[in-house]
Write a protein that holds these residues in place. Structure first.
Motif, PDB file in Angstrom:
ATOM      1  N   GLY A 216      -3.840  -0.263  -2.855  1.00 47.25           N
ATOM      2  CA  GLY A 216      -3.093   0.976  -3.056  1.00 47.25           C
ATOM      3  C   GLY A 216      -3.313   1.596  -4.411  1.00 47.25           C
ATOM      4  O   GLY A 216      -2.819   2.695  -4.680  1.00 47.25           O
ATOM      5  N   GLN A 217      -4.046   0.918  -5.280  1.00 51.54           N
ATOM      6  CA  GLN A 217      -4.347   1.456  -6.603  1.00 51.54           C
ATOM      7  C   GLN A 217      -5.783   1.995  -6.651  1.00 51.54           C
ATOM      8  O   GLN A 217      -6.021   3.168  -6.410  1.00 51.54           O
ATOM      9  CB  GLN A 217      -4.128   0.363  -7.666  1.00 51.54           C
ATOM     10  CG  GLN A 217      -2.668   0.001  -7.888  1.00 51.54           C
ATOM     11  CD  GLN A 217      -1.939   1.040  -8.714  1.00 51.54           C
ATOM     12  OE1 GLN A 217      -2.534   1.802  -9.466  1.00 51.54           O
ATOM     13  NE2 GLN A 217      -0.631   1.072  -8.578  1.00 51.54           N
TER      14      GLN A 217
ATOM     15  N   SER B  52      -5.748  10.830   2.761  1.00 49.45           N
ATOM     16  CA  SER B  52      -5.609   9.413   2.421  1.00 49.45           C
ATOM     17  C   SER B  52      -4.438   8.785   3.166  1.00 49.45           C
ATOM     18  O   SER B  52      -4.548   7.685   3.727  1.00 49.45           O
ATOM     19  CB  SER B  52      -5.404   9.253   0.909  1.00 49.45           C
ATOM     20  OG  SER B  52      -6.481   9.809   0.191  1.00 49.45           O
ATOM     21  N   LEU B  53      -3.313   9.483   3.191  1.00 47.38           N
ATOM     22  CA  LEU B  53      -2.128   8.944   3.867  1.00 47.38           C
ATOM     23  C   LEU B  53      -2.274   8.970   5.386  1.00 47.38           C
ATOM     24  O   LEU B  53      -1.679   8.149   6.084  1.00 47.38           O
ATOM     25  CB  LEU B  53      -0.884   9.714   3.427  1.00 47.38           C
ATOM     26  CG  LEU B  53      -0.408   9.396   2.005  1.00 47.38           C
ATOM     27  CD1 LEU B  53       0.768  10.272   1.615  1.00 47.38           C
ATOM     28  CD2 LEU B  53      -0.014   7.926   1.882  1.00 47.38           C
TER      29      LEU B  53
ATOM     30  N   VAL C  13      -8.186   9.323  -2.667  1.00 46.03           N
ATOM     31  CA  VAL C  13      -7.415  10.517  -3.030  1.00 46.03           C
ATOM     32  C   VAL C  13      -8.291  11.503  -3.783  1.00 46.03           C
ATOM     33  O   VAL C  13      -8.250  12.718  -3.545  1.00 46.03           O
ATOM     34  CB  VAL C  13      -6.176  10.129  -3.882  1.00 46.03           C
ATOM     35  CG1 VAL C  13      -5.525  11.376  -4.463  1.00 46.03           C
ATOM     36  CG2 VAL C  13      -5.176   9.356  -3.038  1.00 46.03           C
TER      37      VAL C  13
ATOM     38  N   SER D 113       1.548   3.750  -3.385  1.00 42.19           N
ATOM     39  CA  SER D 113       0.661   4.905  -3.183  1.00 42.19           C
ATOM     40  C   SER D 113       1.016   6.119  -4.058  1.00 42.19           C
ATOM     41  O   SER D 113       0.099   6.807  -4.534  1.00 42.19           O
ATOM     42  CB  SER D 113       0.625   5.302  -1.705  1.00 42.19           C
ATOM     43  OG  SER D 113       1.909   5.607  -1.212  1.00 42.19           O
TER      44      SER D 113
ATOM     45  N   ALA E 125       4.340   7.539   7.178  1.00 41.14           N
ATOM     46  CA  ALA E 125       3.167   7.923   6.384  1.00 41.14           C
ATOM     47  C   ALA E 125       2.517   9.185   6.943  1.00 41.14           C
ATOM     48  O   ALA E 125       2.075  10.065   6.186  1.00 41.14           O
ATOM     49  CB  ALA E 125       2.156   6.772   6.353  1.00 41.14           C
TER      50      ALA E 125
ATOM     51  N   VAL F 274       0.850  -1.194   0.000  1.00 38.41           N
ATOM     52  CA  VAL F 274       0.000   0.000   0.000  1.00 38.41           C
ATOM     53  C   VAL F 274       0.887   1.247   0.000  1.00 38.41           C
ATOM     54  O   VAL F 274       0.679   2.189  -0.772  1.00 38.41           O
ATOM     55  CB  VAL F 274      -0.948   0.013   1.216  1.00 38.41           C
ATOM     56  CG1 VAL F 274      -1.642   1.368   1.341  1.00 38.41           C
ATOM     57  CG2 VAL F 274      -1.993  -1.082   1.095  1.00 38.41           C
ATOM     58  N   LEU F 275       1.898   1.233   0.884  1.00 34.17           N
ATOM     59  CA  LEU F 275       2.814   2.374   0.974  1.00 34.17           C
ATOM     60  C   LEU F 275       3.672   2.506  -0.287  1.00 34.17           C
ATOM     61  O   LEU F 275       3.888   3.616  -0.788  1.00 34.17           O
ATOM     62  CB  LEU F 275       3.714   2.223   2.194  1.00 34.17           C
ATOM     63  CG  LEU F 275       3.038   2.313   3.562  1.00 34.17           C
ATOM     64  CD1 LEU F 275       4.060   2.085   4.672  1.00 34.17           C
ATOM     65  CD2 LEU F 275       2.351   3.654   3.752  1.00 34.17           C
TER      66      LEU F 275
ATOM     67  N   LEU G 157      -7.544   3.384  -3.144  1.00 33.40           N
ATOM     68  CA  LEU G 157      -6.808   4.564  -2.700  1.00 33.40           C
ATOM     69  C   LEU G 157      -6.960   5.705  -3.697  1.00 33.40           C
ATOM     70  O   LEU G 157      -7.026   6.876  -3.303  1.00 33.40           O
ATOM     71  CB  LEU G 157      -5.329   4.231  -2.494  1.00 33.40           C
ATOM     72  CG  LEU G 157      -4.485   5.320  -1.816  1.00 33.40           C
ATOM     73  CD1 LEU G 157      -5.042   5.655  -0.441  1.00 33.40           C
ATOM     74  CD2 LEU G 157      -3.026   4.878  -1.699  1.00 33.40           C
TER      75      LEU G 157
ATOM     76  N   TRP H 199      -4.888  13.706  -1.181  1.00 33.12           N
ATOM     77  CA  TRP H 199      -3.804  12.759  -0.903  1.00 33.12           C
ATOM     78  C   TRP H 199      -3.330  12.802   0.548  1.00 33.12           C
ATOM     79  O   TRP H 199      -2.930  11.795   1.109  1.00 33.12           O
ATOM     80  CB  TRP H 199      -2.644  12.988  -1.870  1.00 33.12           C
ATOM     81  CG  TRP H 199      -1.883  14.275  -1.683  1.00 33.12           C
ATOM     82  CD1 TRP H 199      -2.149  15.480  -2.244  1.00 33.12           C
ATOM     83  CD2 TRP H 199      -0.705  14.457  -0.878  1.00 33.12           C
ATOM     84  NE1 TRP H 199      -1.226  16.421  -1.842  1.00 33.12           N
ATOM     85  CE2 TRP H 199      -0.320  15.812  -1.018  1.00 33.12           C
ATOM     86  CE3 TRP H 199       0.055  13.624  -0.071  1.00 33.12           C
ATOM     87  CZ2 TRP H 199       0.796  16.340  -0.347  1.00 33.12           C
ATOM     88  CZ3 TRP H 199       1.168  14.144   0.579  1.00 33.12           C
ATOM     89  CH2 TRP H 199       1.529  15.492   0.440  1.00 33.12           C
TER      90      TRP H 199
ATOM     91  N   VAL I  19      -3.975   5.771   6.082  1.00 33.42           N
ATOM     92  CA  VAL I  19      -3.012   4.678   5.932  1.00 33.42           C
ATOM     93  C   VAL I  19      -2.115   4.587   7.169  1.00 33.42           C
ATOM     94  O   VAL I  19      -1.783   3.490   7.641  1.00 33.42           O
ATOM     95  CB  VAL I  19      -2.167   4.883   4.656  1.00 33.42           C
ATOM     96  CG1 VAL I  19      -1.006   3.892   4.608  1.00 33.42           C
ATOM     97  CG2 VAL I  19      -3.038   4.725   3.413  1.00 33.42           C
TER      98      VAL I  19
END
Length: 430
Positions: A163-164, A179-180, A171, A41, A102, A37-38, A167, A176, A183
């Motif tokens: 993460g695609q 979103s983080l 976003v 991202s 993150a 995911v990280l 996310l 963004w 996470v």
């Protein structure tokens, strides 16, 4: 009566160990999920990041690759650390560090703080794959290791897909930074769960005294086997094309070439990771069933090479054709995980974490080099066009930059052949 009591105790102990083992491997899979995911991202926020930190293609590539720089440095010591201190506390601390990274990235207003956060993410998740394979090698039979290592891409697939597409939607809706932040919260939750539920095994199902003290000088033994180096180079070169394309630059390539939205491109890129998640266990099972590991690794490499070349150089593909090729790209790459089983069998089980870390270092080195290299190549062909403050590259720019990927795949097959030759001389079953 004593025999029955002993038998019952053994059964209870075996049942408890079974539950603990699968709970540990499940949480290690969550760690892998979080890692990807990280890692991927930035691919769904390329425009936002270039605008927020006023960077071009090379700048974004360097920012994203900061993840791999720290990952590489920590990866070198992650295996010996796990061999010496165990997975429970190391894993919990590593997850917390990546979550903190993150959070810092989400609140960064200057590039240096964004790079710091990204570096912390990489440093924390450098333990993910090694922790998973260390737990697999100590809690489970050696006969299951190839299959369990083949499941690594499945966890990768789930994390990367999350993460695609999901996310990307978050976003789009929340921005963004928010979103983080979410996470980061997820990482803290996983860290606590790791500390509460993961246990380090005192003994080994493979009759190896895992309680025996592992010294740093013992870890150096893996450096003395040339086959380990060949497998490390193979692993890095085989996986780098997927990491670079699906992890950062693939989405803008697809939006530019096929005139689709970022969310649609993310859906297509997710097929690469779905293919990886399917290919890993499939090739692992085939490897276990036939006993011919390198053969399946070669087949996987050829599938990946053909798929990548078709994606890069055939720009008139319809949606179905492109979807199939993206899936095959990931499916073929899944065969590279067999290399971890080969490396583990070539070395002492006591050093399982060390050899896994060494082979996994190849991925970090090539990822750290290639992401900014592709960015520099994009900048060389850029004609200065910007939209809303974001640099815009042409399809020709992307294709020219991505031409490095097929070269990587050919080289990976060469190093695999060299590793197989060395192992055959050492009477190792390939």
């Amino acid at each position: 009566m004593n025999v029955k009591a002993l038998s019952k105790d053994q059964y209870q102990e075996s049942s408890t160990n079974y539950r603990v083992a699968w709970l540990a491997i499940a949480l290690c899979s969550c760690f892998l999920f979080y890692k990807y995911v990280l890692q991927v991202s930035p691919s769904v926020m390329t425009g936002e990041l270039m605008k927020a930190f006023n960077v071009n293609g090379a700048g974004l590539g360097n920012l994203a690759a900061t993840f791999f720089y720290s990952y590489l440095v920590i990866q070198i010591t992650s295996g010996p650390s796990l061999d010496r201190f165990g997975a429970r506390f190391i894993g919990a601390i590593a997850l917390f560090v990546s979550a903190a990274g993150a959070w810092i990235f989400a609140h960064a207003t200057q590039l240096v703080w964004a790079e710091t956060g990204r570096a912390m993410m990489g440093a924390g998740v450098a333990f993910a794959t090694v922790t998973y394979l260390k737990v697999a090698s100590t809690w489970f039979s050696a006969k299951r290791f190839a299959f369990l290592s083949g499941l690594v891409p499945t966890a990768v697939m789930v994390g990367a897909v999350f993460g695609q597409v999901p996310l990307a939607h978050v976003v789009s809706d929340e921005g963004w930074r928010r979103s983080l932040e979410l996470v980061a919260v997820l990482g803290v939750i996983l860290s606590v769960a790791f500390l509460l539920f993961v246990r380090d095994k005192k003994g080994s199902s493979n009759d190896v005294p895992m309680s025996e003290k592992v010294h740093w000088k013992d870890s150096l033994q893996v450096l003395k086997k040339p086959a380990n180096w060949m497998l490390t180079l193979y692993s890095g070169l085989a996986f780098a094309p997927l990491a670079v394309f699906a992890g950062l630059w693939g989405n803008p390539f697809l939006t530019t070439t096929y005139h689709i939205t970022t969310s649609q491109a993310a859906s297509l890129t997710s097929l690469v990771f779905i293919g990886l998640g399917v290919g890993g266990p499939v090739f692992g099972l085939l490897s276990d069933y036939t006993g011919k590991r390198t053969s399946w690794m070669f087949i996987g490499g050829i599938i990946t090479l053909v798929s990548v070349m078709a994606i890069l150089y055939s720009h008139q593909l319809n949606h179905i054709e492109l979807s199939v090729l993206m899936f095959l790209f990931g499916f073929g790459t899944g065969a590279f995980m067999i290399g971890f089983a080969m490396a583990k069998d070539l070395n002492s089980l006591l050093l399982a974490g060390t050899i896994v870390a060494m082979v996994n270092t190849g991925d970090a080195i090539l990822g750290a080099i290639t992401e900014p290299l592709v960015g520099y190549a994009l900048d060389l062909g850029w004609h200065g066009k910007k939209v809303a403050g974001t640099p815009v590259f042409s399809t020709h720019d992307y294709v020219h930059s991505f031409s490095l990927l097929p070269i990587y795949l050919v080289l990976s097959l060469i190093f695999l052949a060299l590793a197989a030759k060395m192992m055959k001389k050492g009477q190792y079953t390939i």
